[in-house]
Motif scaffolding. Sequence first.
Motif, PDB file in Angstrom:
ATOM      1  N   LYS A   1       0.821  -1.206   0.000  1.00 26.79           N
ATOM      2  CA  LYS A   1       0.000   0.000   0.000  1.00 26.79           C
ATOM      3  C   LYS A   1       0.860   1.263   0.000  1.00 26.79           C
ATOM      4  CE  LYS A   1      -4.216  -1.734   0.208  1.00 26.79           C
ATOM      5  NZ  LYS A   1      -5.214  -1.477  -0.863  1.00 26.79           N
ATOM      6  N   VAL A   2       2.136   1.094   0.340  1.00 24.84           N
ATOM      7  CA  VAL A   2       3.052   2.236   0.406  1.00 24.84           C
ATOM      8  C   VAL A   2       3.786   2.380  -0.921  1.00 24.84           C
ATOM      9  CG1 VAL A   2       5.109   3.188   1.533  1.00 24.84           C
ATOM     10  CG2 VAL A   2       3.340   2.047   2.900  1.00 24.84           C
ATOM     11  N   LEU A   3       3.656   3.547  -1.525  1.00 26.28           N
ATOM     12  CA  LEU A   3       4.371   3.886  -2.751  1.00 26.28           C
ATOM     13  C   LEU A   3       5.141   5.182  -2.522  1.00 26.28           C
ATOM     14  CD1 LEU A   3       1.299   2.755  -3.745  1.00 26.28           C
ATOM     15  CD2 LEU A   3       2.450   2.962  -5.943  1.00 26.28           C
ATOM     16  N   VAL A   4       6.290   5.298  -3.140  1.00 33.19           N
ATOM     17  CA  VAL A   4       7.106   6.505  -3.041  1.00 33.19           C
ATOM     18  C   VAL A   4       7.540   6.908  -4.440  1.00 33.19           C
ATOM     19  CG1 VAL A   4       9.179   7.550  -2.041  1.00 33.19           C
ATOM     20  CG2 VAL A   4       7.928   5.795  -0.760  1.00 33.19           C
ATOM     21  N   VAL A   5       7.416   8.188  -4.752  1.00 31.72           N
ATOM     22  CA  VAL A   5       7.893   8.710  -6.033  1.00 31.72           C
ATOM     23  C   VAL A   5       8.922   9.802  -5.773  1.00 31.72           C
ATOM     24  CG1 VAL A   5       5.771   8.204  -7.284  1.00 31.72           C
ATOM     25  CG2 VAL A   5       6.076  10.452  -6.247  1.00 31.72           C
ATOM     26  N   GLY A   6       9.861   9.890  -6.677  1.00 30.13           N
ATOM     27  CA  GLY A   6      10.854  10.960  -6.642  1.00 30.13           C
ATOM     28  C   GLY A   6      10.599  11.915  -7.778  1.00 30.13           C
ATOM     29  N   ALA A   7      10.537  13.197  -7.473  1.00 27.18           N
ATOM     30  CA  ALA A   7      10.294  14.240  -8.467  1.00 27.18           C
ATOM     31  C   ALA A   7      11.440  15.243  -8.422  1.00 27.18           C
ATOM     32  CB  ALA A   7       8.965  14.937  -8.194  1.00 27.18           C
ATOM     33  N   LEU A   8      11.441  16.149  -9.368  1.00 28.42           N
ATOM     34  CA  LEU A   8      12.490  17.161  -9.362  1.00 28.42           C
ATOM     35  C   LEU A   8      12.333  18.130  -8.198  1.00 28.42           C
ATOM     36  CD1 LEU A   8      13.154  18.062 -13.096  1.00 28.42           C
ATOM     37  CD2 LEU A   8      14.131  16.266 -11.668  1.00 28.42           C
ATOM     38  N   ASP A   9      11.112  18.209  -7.650  1.00 29.69           N
ATOM     39  CA  ASP A   9      10.926  19.125  -6.517  1.00 29.69           C
ATOM     40  C   ASP A   9      10.846  18.403  -5.172  1.00 29.69           C
ATOM     41  OD1 ASP A   9       8.432  17.936  -6.738  1.00 29.69           O
ATOM     42  OD2 ASP A   9       7.308  19.792  -6.449  1.00 29.69           O
ATOM     43  N   GLY A  10      11.133  17.094  -5.142  1.00 32.23           N
ATOM     44  CA  GLY A  10      11.155  16.407  -3.861  1.00 32.23           C
ATOM     45  C   GLY A  10      10.612  14.995  -3.915  1.00 32.23           C
ATOM     46  N   ILE A  11      10.201  14.490  -2.742  1.00 31.47           N
ATOM     47  CA  ILE A  11       9.782  13.089  -2.587  1.00 31.47           C
ATOM     48  C   ILE A  11       8.367  13.057  -2.022  1.00 31.47           C
ATOM     49  CG2 ILE A  11      10.347  10.876  -1.501  1.00 31.47           C
ATOM     50  CD1 ILE A  11      13.238  11.977  -1.232  1.00 31.47           C
ATOM     51  N   TYR A  12       7.544  12.135  -2.560  1.00 36.40           N
ATOM     52  CA  TYR A  12       6.152  12.025  -2.159  1.00 36.40           C
ATOM     53  C   TYR A  12       5.838  10.562  -1.852  1.00 36.40           C
ATOM     54  CZ  TYR A  12       5.866  16.689  -4.174  1.00 36.40           C
ATOM     55  OH  TYR A  12       6.074  18.016  -4.452  1.00 36.40           O
ATOM     56  N   ARG A  13       4.888  10.369  -0.907  1.00 39.15           N
ATOM     57  CA  ARG A  13       4.538   9.005  -0.490  1.00 39.15           C
ATOM     58  C   ARG A  13       3.023   8.858  -0.372  1.00 39.15           C
ATOM     59  NH1 ARG A  13       6.465   6.520   5.273  1.00 39.15           N
ATOM     60  NH2 ARG A  13       5.230   8.311   5.953  1.00 39.15           N
ATOM     61  N   SER A  14       2.570   7.642  -0.669  1.00 43.33           N
ATOM     62  CA  SER A  14       1.169   7.279  -0.466  1.00 43.33           C
ATOM     63  C   SER A  14       1.108   6.116   0.507  1.00 43.33           C
ATOM     64  CB  SER A  14       0.511   6.888  -1.789  1.00 43.33           C
ATOM     65  OG  SER A  14      -0.791   6.366  -1.571  1.00 43.33           O
ATOM     66  N   HIS A  15       0.137   6.158   1.439  1.00 46.00           N
ATOM     67  CA  HIS A  15      -0.081   5.070   2.407  1.00 46.00           C
ATOM     68  C   HIS A  15      -1.258   4.185   2.022  1.00 46.00           C
ATOM     69  CE1 HIS A  15       2.741   5.771   5.662  1.00 46.00           C
ATOM     70  NE2 HIS A  15       2.504   7.067   5.604  1.00 46.00           N
ATOM     71  N   ASP A  16      -1.994   4.591   0.987  1.00 47.94           N
ATOM     72  CA  ASP A  16      -3.251   3.896   0.705  1.00 47.94           C
ATOM     73  C   ASP A  16      -3.324   3.392  -0.735  1.00 47.94           C
ATOM     74  OD1 ASP A  16      -3.469   6.278  -0.618  1.00 47.94           O
ATOM     75  OD2 ASP A  16      -5.183   7.031   0.523  1.00 47.94           O
ATOM     76  N   GLY A  17      -2.221   2.905  -1.225  1.00 48.12           N
ATOM     77  CA  GLY A  17      -2.220   2.322  -2.561  1.00 48.12           C
ATOM     78  C   GLY A  17      -2.329   3.322  -3.686  1.00 48.12           C
ATOM     79  N   GLY A  18      -1.914   4.556  -3.430  1.00 50.66           N
ATOM     80  CA  GLY A  18      -1.885   5.559  -4.479  1.00 50.66           C
ATOM     81  C   GLY A  18      -3.078   6.478  -4.531  1.00 50.66           C
ATOM     82  N   GLN A  19      -3.996   6.375  -3.570  1.00 55.73           N
ATOM     83  CA  GLN A  19      -5.171   7.250  -3.574  1.00 55.73           C
ATOM     84  C   GLN A  19      -4.787   8.679  -3.179  1.00 55.73           C
ATOM     85  OE1 GLN A  19      -8.035   6.484  -4.699  1.00 55.73           O
ATOM     86  NE2 GLN A  19      -8.569   4.355  -4.287  1.00 55.73           N
TER      87      GLN A  19
END
Length: 659
Positions: free
Chosen positions: A144-162
């Motif tokens: 359920k945890v996803l992490v993306v890296g962008a040019l402006d930082g790092i983002y995370r989802s705890h609910d499968g990307g919702q």
Amino acid sequence: MRQVIRIIPVLISVLLLSAALQAEQLWQPVGPDGGTVRSLAIDPKNPDRIFLGTSAGNLYLSSDSGASWSRFARPGNSAEMVLDHIAIDPTDSRNMFVAAWNAQLPNSDGDLFRSKDGGKSWEIVADLHGKSLRALSIAIANPKVLVVGALDGIYRSHDGGQAWERISPENHAELKNVESIAIDPANADVIYAGTWHLPWKTEDGGKTWHNIKKGVIDDSDVFSIVIDSSQPSNLFISACSGIYYSESAGDLFRKIQGIPYSARRTRMLKMDPSNHNVVYAGTTEGLWKTTDAGATWKHMTGANIIINDVLIDPRRPSHVLLATDRSGVLASDDGGVTFAASNRGFTHRQVAALLVDRNDSATLYAGVLNDKEFGGAFISHDAGLTWKQSSDGLDGRDVFVLRQAADNSLIAGTDHGIFALPPNATHWMPRNILLPIKTEATAAKKTIGRPAVPNELNTRVSVLALAGEKWLAATATGLFVSSDSGESWQQESLPGVGVPVSISVDGKVVAVAGQNMVAVSVNGGESWLPSKALDPEFIINSVAVDNSGDIWLGARTGLFRSTDAGDSWKRISALRLANILTVQFDDENHRVLATSGSSTNVFESGDNGKTWSAISAGWRVRNLHLAHGRLLGTTAFDGVVIQPEVTAEAERISGTGSR
């Protein structure tokens, strides 16, 4: 010379089917196979299914472990999206994610695409819309945890990307430009991030971060991070300064030796899931492999292979696929000892030139751009089912135009001159002898026995017209003419035309178009009629002379025709379409065919432009030809496309079936 479409007398009337019927059967890509692959991902529930991402926003699917491919989906609407990362939920492969960035706006645009039905439909994740995404990872410990890296930082989802939250400090001076992400397989709160400067780590889900640069050369772009799932404290990172290994969860790194400095831009590291001492390193100079956790490395491919991704079959780790620049997918069944192209059905080629052999309509020729030694010219002898590269002698040149000479030689206009391939030959030969411009000075030199030394016509040739022994070439520096079938060339000045954008010949009528002026000759180019400058906003894309001597212009503002050798022009008002790219003629069926940069239809008129109907292609196509009763053309990124074969139902509707 005007591209005359040679008609094969097979099912001709079927080509006049209604647009509604043809819309149901969009044109199909037929190659040449190969091109650039940015990413690969395997379905964890069905490893025979492999997804492939391109730099033109398209996903391809293989259902046979990478042996063949079919176009699967375009998650977004843009052809500029680079699909660098594909992630599939290990517990439910219907949940898929694709991280993308825009090649035209690399610093300020991108998206995360999500599918809940295995890729049948896609949605844009609103929280990340417009962000240039360069990394994506799903946590093994908690999918359920996803992490993306962008040019402006790092983002995370705890609910499968919702829903998504930023977990890196906003406007941080260094924790930005994120190129790689890895999540600890045992603890989803432990996240590693590679930036364009250094690697970073959080152990509390992003509440706090610290750089892990001990042992790493400063200012190292970190392209890839791979963690040993059996011992998560062991990890490899790849950077522009080399490959590093840590046995302390990133507290200290040591530099791996054995890979030459020139090959240190390692874009992707992949660990064998069954033997963690085996690691593959995909670099800009080929594939390297270690079987002893990095102590020694072996070069597994040629240095001319640029690798963007590596995929290892979890059931059979000896089966390895490489995503490469220009040469498509390379497959190995022996752990990388040998590789072979595996691109059947996958086409991501920028085809600029297309030609149908005048003597055999099943033989096609295609000219490719930007693929260097993997591009050039290709030949198919089975109407596009299979292709063979035929570029010996072109030396990596781009091919912008292909023509067939009177002796059946192939003539190619390239980014560095003109080349010829004689019948039954395999090596292209240059046709670039450039004679000096005729002046009083050069004439005097010839008289006293000191002729000027010929130069080379070594410039971009984007247009070629062949009319018997008279050849005309549009180059980056102007118009060149040959009177001896390309043996020698001489520059010709056409005031006001400048750099020609298009040339057309029919009989004695020759038309050469510049950006907003057309030069016309009615005696085969021996002399030119006075030219009139058109409105500055009248931007010409192409010119075509029909068999009655009328001249047609495809322009940004529409389609125009002159019946008085270019003295006046009248807009074809029945075709209400802007940005006409090409105008071509199907003489035997009395059709005019037009394509536009603003439509995926081909437009046809059977009454000399009075009325028009649309043929739905599904692609923005150019360079139309006919082979075996089917139109085919070139696309910007997807190679050659061809009309589908006519079905029995189509024959019944059109009245061409047996009675």
